[in-house]
Design an enzyme around this catalytic site. Structure first.
Site, short mmCIF file in Angstrom:
data_model
loop_
_atom_site.label_atom_id
_atom_site.label_comp_id
_atom_site.label_asym_id
_atom_site.label_seq_id
_atom_site.Cartn_x
_atom_site.Cartn_y
_atom_site.Cartn_z
N ASP A 162 39.88 77.62 -123.41
CA ASP A 162 39.84 78.35 -123.22
C ASP A 162 41.43 79.26 -122.62
O ASP A 162 41.49 80.99 -123.20
CB ASP A 162 40.02 78.54 -121.51
CG ASP A 162 38.26 78.11 -121.26
OD1 ASP A 162 37.57 78.54 -122.22
OD2 ASP A 162 38.15 78.10 -120.21
N TYR A 187 36.57 63.01 -116.32
CA TYR A 187 34.76 63.79 -116.04
C TYR A 187 34.16 63.17 -116.26
O TYR A 187 32.58 62.79 -115.42
CB TYR A 187 34.30 64.80 -117.56
CG TYR A 187 35.41 66.71 -117.45
CD1 TYR A 187 36.33 66.29 -116.04
CD2 TYR A 187 35.36 67.13 -118.46
CE1 TYR A 187 36.80 67.74 -116.62
CE2 TYR A 187 36.36 69.19 -118.10
CZ TYR A 187 37.44 68.57 -116.85
OH TYR A 187 37.68 69.64 -117.21
N ASP A 197 39.55 71.03 -122.11
CA ASP A 197 38.12 72.54 -121.69
C ASP A 197 39.23 73.29 -120.79
O ASP A 197 38.68 74.87 -121.08
CB ASP A 197 37.48 71.04 -120.12
CG ASP A 197 37.47 72.32 -119.67
OD1 ASP A 197 36.45 73.23 -120.01
OD2 ASP A 197 36.55 72.20 -118.78
N LYS A 210 49.93 63.44 -122.22
CA LYS A 210 50.36 63.38 -120.82
C LYS A 210 51.11 62.29 -120.57
O LYS A 210 51.34 61.49 -119.71
CB LYS A 210 50.47 64.05 -119.46
CG LYS A 210 50.95 64.12 -118.65
CD LYS A 210 52.04 65.41 -118.93
CE LYS A 210 53.21 65.41 -117.59
NZ LYS A 210 54.02 66.48 -117.62
N ASP A 233 52.10 71.00 -120.80
CA ASP A 233 52.43 71.53 -119.88
C ASP A 233 53.40 72.53 -121.57
O ASP A 233 53.37 73.70 -121.28
CB ASP A 233 53.77 71.16 -119.09
CG ASP A 233 53.72 70.43 -119.37
OD1 ASP A 233 53.88 69.57 -120.52
OD2 ASP A 233 55.01 69.39 -118.57
#
Length: 360
Positions: free
Chosen positions: A254, A143, A250, A194, A226
């Protein structure tokens, strides 16, 4: 009487205005009960600030944030501002506040209240007893990395670029936050990356492993993002503290939030060098704004996190947590958590009920 200093309220957009009002109402009530005082200030942020000033984070709002002891944020954004250039969209205010205030760690608890087990879309036996803390790195990663942007190519097509960047120091400080948090909980950290395909998160894994040497009493496990996304649905009780990058955090926070039945139940704390910022995980929900349907509990629980992390008022924070549990146990529900046996109430009524149980 203990003086906390300035608490800055940034209601933002949509339902942010409504839920912050209830959070401040509970803050006032708990201050009287536990004998502390503070100076309340309010400022514009997000879409509301853009409409008034042409910028989502006006200089006066940023200055007020820097001068405050803690910040209570509602929510920002909505469809009406989506056509704006990225540089002035409401969400840029969040990135600006995090960067300018040095808020490098976002703590998002996902706890399933016993009274709301059946509100989850997953089976009771899967989610009952879930109590996860997601520690998300907040000021680095994809970001914020440079270069970024969209450029024209010679053939008339376009090329979009975002850059994933982390330094050793950025990883060390978020890892330390995660291990310190785990020491006060179940003493288990799952670091999510990852590393099999992203060199940047290979560095993440190596640095987290090195930091772990200072915390031999805490168990460390590494997991690919994943697989973590799958395991959160398959067996969420295996997790205690999850620490991960900005973008992964992020998304995963959620997902973890929905284990609880409603994103309207989840508070968060953004911590760093200076003032802490506290906000509900949910967005501005413009479709229900102004209708009294918004669930204020995430914001009220964010107030509890503020009292705990910024001011060390553990007893006051726990009193708010108990009031929320007692209100839910009595069957009161906003529309997002309504069940067949629930007693439907609106935003203000829910805030009043928390105060009532606080005084009981």
């Amino acid at each position: 009487m203990k003086e906390l200093g300035i608490i800055l309220a940034l209601p933002g957009d949509g339902i942010g205005v409504e839920v912050v009002e209830e959070g401040l109402k509970v803050l006032e009530g708990v201050s009287k009960k536990f004998k502390f005082s503070y100076t309340l200030k309010k400022a514009l942020v997000g879409g509301a600030a853009y409409d008034a000033t042409g910028h989502p984070l006006p200089p006066e709002t940023l200055q007020a944030a820097k001068e405050s002891a803690a910040i209570l944020l509602g929510a920002v954004g909505g469809p009406r501002w989506e056509p704006l250039d990225y540089s002035v969209r409401p969400e840029r205010a969040l990135l600006g506040l995090r960067a300018e205030l040095g808020l490098f760690a976002n703590l998002r608890p996902a706890k399933v209240h016993t009274e709301l087990v059946d509100a989850s879309t997953l089976r009771r036996e899967v989610v009952e007893g879930v109590d996860i803390m997601v520690v998300r790195e907040l000021t680095g990663g994809i970001y914020f990395g440079q270069p970024k942007g969209v450029t024209k190519l010679p053939d008339g097509t376009e090329r979009g670029v975002n850059t994933l960047v982390y330094t050793t120091g950025e990883i060390e400080r978020i890892a330390e936050m995660a291990f310190e948090t785990a020491r006060k909980r179940g003493k288990k950290v799952t670091s999510v990356d990852k590393a099999n395909v992203l060199e940047c998160t290979e560095l993440w894994r190596r640095v987290v492993t090195k930091v772990h040497e200072k915390y031999p009493d805490v168990e460390l496990k590494h997991m690919y993002v994943d697989n973590c996304a799958m395991q959160l649905i398959r067996n969420p009780r295996q997790f205690d503290v999850i620490v991960t990058t900005n973008m992964f955090g992020d998304i995963l926070s959620d997902e973890a939030a929905m284990l609880t039945g409603s994103i309207g139940m989840l508070p968060s704390a953004s911590l760093g060098k200076g003032s802490g910022m506290y906000e509900p995980v949910h967005g501005s929900a413009p479709d229900i704004a102004g209708q009294g349907k918004a669930n204020p509990l995430a914001t009220i629980l964010s107030v509890a996190m503020m009292l705990k992390y910024s001011f060390g008022l553990i007893e006051a924070a726990e009193a708010i947590d108990r009031s929320v549990s007692q209100t839910l146990k009595a069957g009161y529900r906003t529309p997002d958590i309504m069940d067949k046996n629930g007693r439907l109430v609106g935003t203000r009524e829910m805030g009043d009920l928390i105060l009532k149980h606080l005084d009981a």
